[in-house]
Each structure stands twice: as C-alpha cells, then as structure tokens.
Design a protein around this motif. Structure first.
Motif, mmCIF file in Angstrom:
data_model
loop_
_atom_site.group_PDB
_atom_site.id
_atom_site.type_symbol
_atom_site.label_atom_id
_atom_site.label_comp_id
_atom_site.label_asym_id
_atom_site.label_seq_id
_atom_site.Cartn_x
_atom_site.Cartn_y
_atom_site.Cartn_z
ATOM 1 N N SER B 179 1.455 -5.562 -0.947
ATOM 2 C CA SER B 179 -0.007 -6.555 -1.159
ATOM 3 C C SER B 179 -0.002 -6.721 0.152
ATOM 4 C CB SER B 179 0.857 -7.183 -1.545
ATOM 5 O OG SER B 179 1.760 -7.428 -0.714
ATOM 6 N N ASP B 180 -1.320 -6.944 0.968
ATOM 7 C CA ASP B 180 -1.746 -6.762 2.243
ATOM 8 C C ASP B 180 -0.887 -7.996 3.381
ATOM 9 O OD1 ASP B 180 -2.846 -7.140 5.217
ATOM 10 O OD2 ASP B 180 -5.147 -6.697 3.869
ATOM 11 N N SER B 182 -1.264 -8.720 6.807
ATOM 12 C CA SER B 182 -2.235 -9.288 7.427
ATOM 13 C C SER B 182 -2.365 -10.758 7.716
ATOM 14 C CB SER B 182 -3.492 -8.478 8.312
ATOM 15 O OG SER B 182 -4.377 -9.019 6.763
ATOM 16 N N ALA B 185 -5.728 -11.137 6.278
ATOM 17 C CA ALA B 185 -5.422 -11.654 4.377
ATOM 18 C C ALA B 185 -5.285 -12.815 3.432
ATOM 19 C CB ALA B 185 -4.478 -10.044 3.727
ATOM 20 N N GLY B 247 -3.803 -2.020 -4.378
ATOM 21 C CA GLY B 247 -3.703 -3.730 -3.527
ATOM 22 C C GLY B 247 -2.414 -4.538 -3.530
ATOM 23 N N GLY B 295 2.132 -11.047 -0.189
ATOM 24 C CA GLY B 295 1.469 -10.911 1.098
ATOM 25 C C GLY B 295 2.193 -11.517 2.057
#
Lengths: 399, 343
Positions: B179-180, B182, B185, B247, B295
């Motif tokens: 999972s992103d 950032s 995101a 993702g 994330g």
C-alpha cells in the motif's frame, strides 16, 4: 545563527527539528558522511531481511527537510577549528558555524582479534548493511561474535537468509548485564530452537584466511569454517575522527560535556551516543532522541542540567519480547508464567521495588517506571502487576 | 533459495508479481464481462459462474486464513479475528445463500449491508424480498453497522466480517505491505472515497424518491447501471483484487468503498476506537507503516507519542503485531486514555 550538526542520526535530526520549531530564522545544516537522509538504524535488520526497502527506513518523508529548511550536506568532516568556528570536509569544502553540534553516534567496537579481511562485518552503519547484503549469497556458514542486541539481530537476519549460523557468546549465561540466569536460559533455548548453534562462554581467538576470511578459531580451540564473521561486541562513542583535528574537544570515553551538553570548546555541543554527559553515556535510541530535543534548548540559550531519567529499555530476541525498567541486576522475585515462554522478574531492596525485567509478553514501561519512582512496596506491586500489562486485545498473558 | 527469491519477487512487484496482477485482473474481466466460466461451473455441478466464484472465494479465504493463523499463531487477536473472517465467509457468505437458493428462496447475503451491497438499500429490490430481510437489512445497514462502528471502530465490520476485507486479510496477506504510504496517496484517498460515498448516497436518495413517486426516469436507470458497472464491478473486483500484487490488498477498501467511508466517519465520531502509542518507546523502525494495508504512516504518530484514530484504519492489528517494541495497541474505550507519568 548558523547551526551546523555533524551526524544525521536520531540525536542530530531531532535537534535540528526542535531548533527549527522554536527558531524560524536559524540557518541549519546537517552534515553526514554515512547517508544523505536520516534513517532508522534500528531497522537495519529489516532491510537486511528484505522486509524493507531503503526508503522505508526513513522516518520522515524527504519533503520535511525542504519544508523545514534544513540543509542536508553529504560529506565526512575531517577538521574542526573552534577558534575560526570552521569545519573542513573531506572534499575540501570549509563550513563555518555559529553553533556546532557533534552528534556522530556510536560505532561498532573493534575486537582485539579483528583483522581487515573481506567477510568481517559490523552491523551498525548503512555501509555495514551493504557489506552484509553483498556477502550473504556467497556465505554457507557465518559466525557472529558477541551476544548483545545487535548480535542477536544479525543472527536473526542470517537465519532468515538460511545461512547456518554459529553464535559465540563470551559470558557463561546469556547477557548477564541485564538478564538473570533463568531468563538467559529461556533466551538461549529460544535462539537455539531457531536452528542457531549458540555457544556460551566462547569467544573468537583468531581469524583464519588471507584476503577473505575462511574460518575462526574459538577460545575453546574449535575451528569453524565460515565465509562471514559478524563482530557485535558492543558499540562505543564514535570519537576517533576528533582525535586528530586542530582543536579537539575534551574526550573521555565520549565527547565530554556538562549537564547543558556543552563540550570543552566554545559554541560546540555534543549529544546522543557520542556524548558523555556528566560522565554518563546513554547508548539508546530513546535517550538519543531525548538528548536531541534537550540539546536544542541548550543551543537556543536555555540553561539546563540534563539528568538521565529512570532507565528503561526493550528488545526482541527473535520472537521473544523483553521490557525492563529500573535496575536489572540484584535480588528479586522471578516467576515463569504458566503455559507460555514468558516470565516476570521484580527486583527489590528492603521491600521496595527497584526494577523489572519482563520476558515473553508486553508491558507498559511507563507504569513500571511510575511505580519505581513512587518507591512502591513490592507486595503492593506484585498484586497489581496486571495494570502494567500491554498485551494485544484478547491476548493478555495470565500472570 | 529459489523459493525465497520467487516469493520475494511475487510479493515485491517483481516480474511474477506483475504476472499475478495480470492474471487476477484477467480473471475478473472474464468473470464479470463474459460467460466463459459458465461451462466450467456446470462441469463441476454448479449452476452458474457466480457459484463457481463463490466456491473459489471461500477456498481463498479459508486457505489464506489458515496460513495467516499459522503465521500469527502467537497473537490471539489475529487468531480470533481470522477465525471469525473464515466463519463468516463459510456460513453467511456461502452456505446460507446456497441453502436459500436450494430451497428456491432469494439468495441473500446476511454479512453484507448497504451501501457496500448497494441493492440492499434500493427500495425497488428490497420490496421483493421477505419481510424479515427488509427489516434486517434496514436495521443493519442504517443502525447496527454505524452504531457498532462508533463503539468498536470500523474494524468489527471491515476486518472481522466483510468479505472484501476478509479476502484481503487472508489470501491477500502476502501483499499487504505494498500500500502507498505517501501523503499524496492519503490526499487522493480522502477525495476518492468520500466522492464514491457521495455518489452512492445520491443514487440511493434518487431511487427512494423514484420508488415513492412510482416513476423512474430513464436517466436514473442509466445512472444505476453505470454505478453498478464502475463501482460494483470495475472498482471492487477488477481493480480491487486485480491490483493486490501491485498496490496492496486494500485498494478498493481504502480508495473506493462507500461503506468503509461511512464507517470511517462513525469511527472518528465515536471517539472510542484508537491505536494507543506507548510513550517514548518507538524506535522509528517503520514496520508498522510498512505493514499497514491502509497506507497509514503509523510510524509518524508512534514516534511523536501520539495515540490516534484514523478514519481509514480497519483495525486489522498488524501494526501492533509487527512492532518489535510492543508500542502499539488497539483499544476501544471512551475517549483517548493516555497514561502520562514519569519525568
């Protein structure tokens, strides 16, 4: 004010961010030869085990440094001139400062038997990590010498990579500085259950091989063929680079400072693992972070007398978690917990608790520390131990 | 060893990871938009491709669940949670609907609620169902689910009951770390997930209005079919599961699921569920963030000693499991209880 910080570890970066929080004007430069961005040294093992990529090791997103206007400069500092308030870098550049913070941390302690051979590694820096990663594919057996926390982490990584590992521990019981003999036995059994050849009361006598290591001879006289040797016999303040500079600060075991983190040089401070504050070195992540925040206040002119708070620590030996607070050596009550690889040890003197050592389950050190600072009676604490338990939901360990 | 390297490649966006993503995506495209799976279903004695899908889905959850229970066997929260996920799938999402069908009753899924199961809030559909189900569905979707979300956090649904979350937390476990994390995101998530919720609420409102007035404009029919295609098929299936190996496993849950959005609001408003951070013990290693399937940059809170509640947190408890210093703890209490002592 131009604040220059040598070392971008947790003490240096915490100090940089704390200074910026209180002083919007200051120019802040952080110099590091090891790597451009602050990374979590404590996570080196997870990078070695491929669980994390390099960027994952960075506790702050990179834009934070731009937003906080903290200049990151890559380079090794070679000289310090306190009269000219100037540093020289290996690439020839001079950096002048108004205030200087030395936060160069620890380095792996060198062993007497250590020689510069390919295959002999420490496990403290990014460069060590790179060496470990490079060497692992060609390694069938490794020897790790030194039973401290870095040693057991390195062993865990090697086991993860299916490298047969011999773990040499100098002491007759495991980590007697912190663990009781019973706890040491539990840890040894746990480590051996992972397939590690753990040998107590054994050290490396000498290394074999020319150019590249191909074995060790132990103090028991055994020869162990290996392609990699991990030297994990502890850390020491990283001060060697300061010995030859134009104006070295007073050095003891570390950079000597007073309670306000001031070194013997004007406008030069030291904090974190490298600092010997009032004669005391605290080589711990939490302590370095705490000192980083405190030295920021000192740099900004606050007078202070830093004192280390009640000691606490935690660790993980493979899957066995450990929490301690206060003292770890001395008389106390040890109890193995039923049905589980876990134990509690409560240290006491004259009926008053002086420390805790908890293995195999989770504890809130804050509660333990509070009891210690309140000088609670052992009987009282024994009856309410569950209040300090911190296990996962549904997972509270029966005491 | 080759097995280790293959596993690493598959779970770290290597060539095999991309292949797996292509395979999963292709499977969902074939399932949703063709009848190619129907003969396969009939060959094994099932009446439709959806029954075959149900069997595969259940096998994936049970198989993955057993692996997860082995992996986290020492952690009772994980063992109990995973057992419930497997139980709900086998009983409520598979056996009961199949039995209802065998008895020539409508095939009803008692573990799904509106707005995730959009039809269960559509009066036109509900009106054709038995009375007990109408009551169950409305009481469940509008009262029970949000109320429990306020008390225990959205986890009681998203990581204990829901089939989408169930698949993510079992079959999808090896990819959870992708999972992103950032800030960008997170910003995208806030826009996308509340947009889908908004559209979903609007459509439901329009359908209720059409039903009460007894007239349904053609444009509403079109809106409904587009919603079904984009949200129901593409986002939850093709994208949601197809992207597991690229993702992470909660792409659907995090960015698009209207129910997760709704529950996230109640989770924050309820102020009971939170992740507690043990003070001054975080070593910033980042395993918590790395393994957060939603994330969330958990480390950012932990290293600041901040106990927190994030709308997206599904309470899977893995941050707490992987933390090498036992810093994190999931709790459902009234308000944030912080022990601040010492110094």
């Amino acid at each position: 004010m131009h604040l220059v910080i040598v070392g971008n570890g947790v003490a240096g970066i915490t100090a940089a961010l704390a200074v910026r929080a209180k002083d919007a004007q200051a120019e802040i430069t952080v110099i590091s030869g090891e790597g451009e961005y602050f990374f979590s040294r404590t996570a080196l093992m997870y990078a070695f085990m491929d669980q994390m990529q390099r960027r994952d090791l960075e506790p702050y997103e990179r834009h934070v440094f731009r937003e906080k206007r903290i200049t990151l400069r890559r380079g090794w500092v070679t000289d310090l001139d306190a009269e000219g308030r100037c540093l020289s870098l290996a690439d020839g550049v001079a950096v002048s400062y108004d205030k200087l913070l030395l936060a160069t941390g620890s380095r792996g302690r060198r062993a007497e038997w250590e020689r510069k051979l390919e295959g002999v590694v420490n496990f403290v820096t990014l460069q060590d990590l790179e060496a470990c990663e490079r060497l692992t594919p060609g390694t069938k057996r490794a020897v790790v010498a030194g039973g401290g926390l870095i040693g057991v982490e390195l062993v865990e990584c090697l086991v993860h990579h299916r490298v047969a590992t011999t773990f040499l521990v100098r002491e007759a019981t495991y980590w007697p500085a912190a663990l009781s003999p019973e706890e040491g036995e539990m840890v040894v059994a746990h480590i051996r259950a992972q397939g590690v050849d753990l040998r107590l009361a054994t050290e490396v006598a000498s290394l074999e091989g020319e150019g590249r290591v191909n074995g060790v001879v132990t103090t028991a006289g055994d020869k162990i063929g290996c392609e990699m040797v991990g030297v994990t016999i502890g850390v020491e303040p990283n001060v060697d680079w300061l010995r030859g500079v134009k104006t070295p600060p007073e050095l003891g075991r570390g950079v000597v400072t007073d309670g306000g983190f001031r070194t013997s040089l004007p406008h030069v401070f030291a904090a974190g693992d490298v600092a010997e504050v009032n004669g005391q070195i605290e080589p711990l992540w939490y302590a370095a972070k705490r000192q980083g925040a405190a030295v920021a206040r000192a740099i900004l002119g606050e007078t202070m007398e830093y004192g280390a708070p009640t000691y606490y620590n935690s660790a993980k030996f493979f899957h066995l978690e450990w929490t301690c607070a206060g003292e770890t050596k001395g008389p106390g009550r040890f109890r193995k917990l039923p049905g589980r690889d876990a134990s509690v040890r409560v240290l006491e003197r004259d009926g008053i608790v002086t420390g805790f050592s908890m293995l195999g389950s989770r504890w809130n050190h804050r509660v333990l520390v509070k009891w210690l600072e309140e000088r609670r009676k052992t009987e009282d604490v024994m009856g309410r131990l569950s209040e300090a338990q911190y296990d996962v939901e549904f997972g509270r360990v029966a005491l | 060893m080759i097995r280790d390297r293959l596993y690493h490649d598959m779970t770290n966006r290597g060539v095999t990871g991309w292949l797996m993503a292509a395979l999963l995506t292709a499977f969902y495209v074939v399932l949703y938009f063709t009848e190619a799976l129907t003969p396969w279903a009939q060959r094994v004695g099932l009446s439709s491709k959806w029954d075959l899908y149900g069997v595969l889905y259940t096998v994936a959850i049970v198989g993955g669940g057993l692996a997860v229970m082995r992996k986290y066997g020492h952690n009772r929260y994980q063992v109990i949670r995973t057992s419930v996920v497997m139980f709900v799938q086998v009983v409520f999402a598979f056996s009961i609907p199949q039995m209802l069908k065998a008895m020539h009753q409508p095939e009803l899924y008692l573990s799904y609620f509106w707005p995730l199961k959009f039809d269960y809030g559509n009066p036109e559909y509900l009106a054709q169902q038995p009375m007990w189900f109408i009551v169950y569905s409305i009481a469940g979707g509008l009262v029970l689910v949000p109320l429990a979300g306020a008390f225990f956090g959205k986890r009681w649904y998203c990581s204990w009951v829901c089939g989408c979350g169930g698949l993510a937390n079992t079959f999808g476990e090896p990819w959870r770390h992708l999972s992103d994390k950032s800030t960008a995101a997170w910003k995208f998530e806030k826009v996308s997930v509340y947009s889908v919720l908004g559209i979903s609420l609007a459509l439901t409102g329009i359908l209720v209005y059409s039903w009460t007035t007894g007239s349904k404009a053609p444009v509403v029919v079109e809106f409904q079919s587009w919603y079904g295609l984009i949200v129901g098929s593409v986002l939850s299936g093709v994208v949601g599961v197809g992207l597991y190996p690229l993702g992470g496993t909660r792409v659907w849950c995090r960015f698009f699921c209207p129910m997760a959005a709704l529950l996230g609001i109640t989770q924050r408003a309820g102020k009971r569920f939170h992740i507690r951070v043990k003070e001054d013990m975080c070593i910033s290693c980042g395993l918590c963030s790395k393994y957060c399937e939603m994330g969330i940059d958990v480390r950012a809170y932990a290293q600041m000693n901040e106990s927190f509640t994030r709308a997206s947190c599904v309470g899977c408890g893995v941050c707490s499991e992987v933390c090498p210093r036992g810093v994190l703890r999931l709790e459902s209490e009234s308000g944030l209880v912080q022990i601040t002592v010492g110094r």
